[in-house]
Design an enzyme around this catalytic site. Structure first.
Site, PDB file in Angstrom:
ATOM      1  N   PRO A   1      -5.758 -21.542   1.824  1.00 40.57           N
ATOM      2  CA  PRO A   1      -5.355 -20.843   3.043  1.00 40.57           C
ATOM      3  C   PRO A   1      -6.548 -20.698   3.991  1.00 40.57           C
ATOM      4  CG  PRO A   1      -4.727 -19.604   1.077  1.00 40.57           C
ATOM      5  CD  PRO A   1      -5.626 -20.714   0.638  1.00 40.57           C
ATOM      6  N   GLU A   2      -6.347 -20.953   5.265  1.00 41.86           N
ATOM      7  CA  GLU A   2      -7.427 -20.777   6.228  1.00 41.86           C
ATOM      8  C   GLU A   2      -7.232 -19.419   6.913  1.00 41.86           C
ATOM      9  OE1 GLU A   2      -8.505 -24.424   8.278  1.00 41.86           O
ATOM     10  OE2 GLU A   2      -7.764 -25.650   6.651  1.00 41.86           O
TER      11      GLU A   2
ATOM     12  N   LYS B   1     -11.527 -15.564   5.598  1.00 43.79           N
ATOM     13  CA  LYS B   1     -10.546 -15.765   4.531  1.00 43.79           C
ATOM     14  C   LYS B   1     -10.467 -14.565   3.584  1.00 43.79           C
ATOM     15  CE  LYS B   1     -11.496 -20.714   4.753  1.00 43.79           C
ATOM     16  NZ  LYS B   1     -12.053 -21.874   4.050  1.00 43.79           N
TER      17      LYS B   1
ATOM     18  N   ASN C   1     -10.721 -26.927   5.753  1.00 45.06           N
ATOM     19  CA  ASN C   1     -10.834 -28.373   5.850  1.00 45.06           C
ATOM     20  C   ASN C   1      -9.892 -29.002   6.874  1.00 45.06           C
ATOM     21  OD1 ASN C   1     -12.400 -30.429   4.849  1.00 45.06           O
ATOM     22  ND2 ASN C   1     -10.833 -31.098   3.385  1.00 45.06           N
TER      23      ASN C   1
END
Ligand SMILES: [Zn+2]
Length: 263
Positions: free
Chosen positions: A2-3, A52, A162
């Protein structure tokens, strides 16, 4: 993984659904028994995200700290509370929601001073109120590391993962291997502006969408998985048709277009 947009949305939804009522907190799996007991019967005062990392204040002298890591999930199962399914580290039951936390890297109670230590190590968070853009700019300007790696560094910008780093650099036309220091002020401004814009869209929609609806030919709400990204896990450039390439930067692969993002 999860970003930042996921964690900010989570904080917002926890605040909205648990409200001010006392929360029933327990650890169905048993691995967070004592922590859950300390929160049980308390109202959620405030959930907030920093990059995060998620912090939930229940008005006690310690704060719940959660990091979802690669596979963690924190999901609302609705109310009344349904039967427990799977390994649930923590369940929070309010009148209108039942939040189940599974598979987190971190689920712990921390003192405010420990929370400060965690957040002090984090860089500017584009989704927080008044992020410290100047510090991010200064960190970009003082390293020769590849810009693709710097964008993943949580101590520079908190919340980018990413997928976003690849998409941001594509939209800015910047080759991911360029030394961070070589970015002009205008290029940094553009990177920051795209970061804020894309994470806000992601938070609003609950998924990462970076493509322009006009280019795709349908609104974001109707985009499929094949529509929503430019370079992450894509084969050809949506804009020029060239075959995309991949580099290993910051320990993870990043896709880019050799034509739209010249070296
Ligand atoms: Zn291209």
């Amino acid at each position: 993984m999860p970003e930042g947009h996921t964690i900010h949305r989570l904080a917002r939804d926890l605040n909205a659904t648990l409200g001010d009522a006392p929360v029933v907190a327990w650890s169905p799996q048993g691995r967070f028994d004592s922590g859950a007991a300390a929160l049980d019967g308390r109202p959620l005062v405030k959930a907030e995200a920093w990059g995060k990392y998620l912090f939930c204040d229940f008005g006690t002298d310690q704060v719940l700290h959660v990091h979802l890591g690669l596979i963690g999930k924190f999901r609302d199962r609705g109310a009344p509370a349904p039967p427990v399914v799977g390994e649930i580290r923590l369940r929070l039951e309010g009148p209108g929601a039942t939040w189940d936390l599974s598979g987190p890297t971190r689920c712990e109670l921390v003192d405010p001073s420990e929370q400060d230590l965690i957040t002090a190590k984090l860089g500017a968070d584009p989704l927080r109120h008044r992020p410290d853009v100047g510090s991010a700019r200064a960190k970009f300007a003082r390293t020769d590391r590849a810009v693709g790696a710097v964008l993943l560094d949580q101590s520079v910008v908190a919340g980018i993962g990413n997928v976003y780093r690849a998409e941001i650099l594509f939209l800015c036309g910047i080759h991911p291997a360029r030394p961070s220091r070589s970015l002009t002020d205008d290029e940094f401004d553009q990177v920051w502006a795209e970061t804020v814009r894309l994470l806000r869209i992601g938070m609003r929609l609950g998924r990462i969408i970076t493509t322009d609806p006009a280019e795709v030919g349908r609104p974001r709400s109707r985009m499929t998985n094949a529509d929503r990204l430019y370079v992450y896990h894509q084969e050809f450039c949506r804009r020029c048709g060239d075959q995309l390439r991949t580099l290993d930067l910051g320990g993870r692969p990043i896709g880019f277009c050799p034509t739209c993002q010249p070296a």
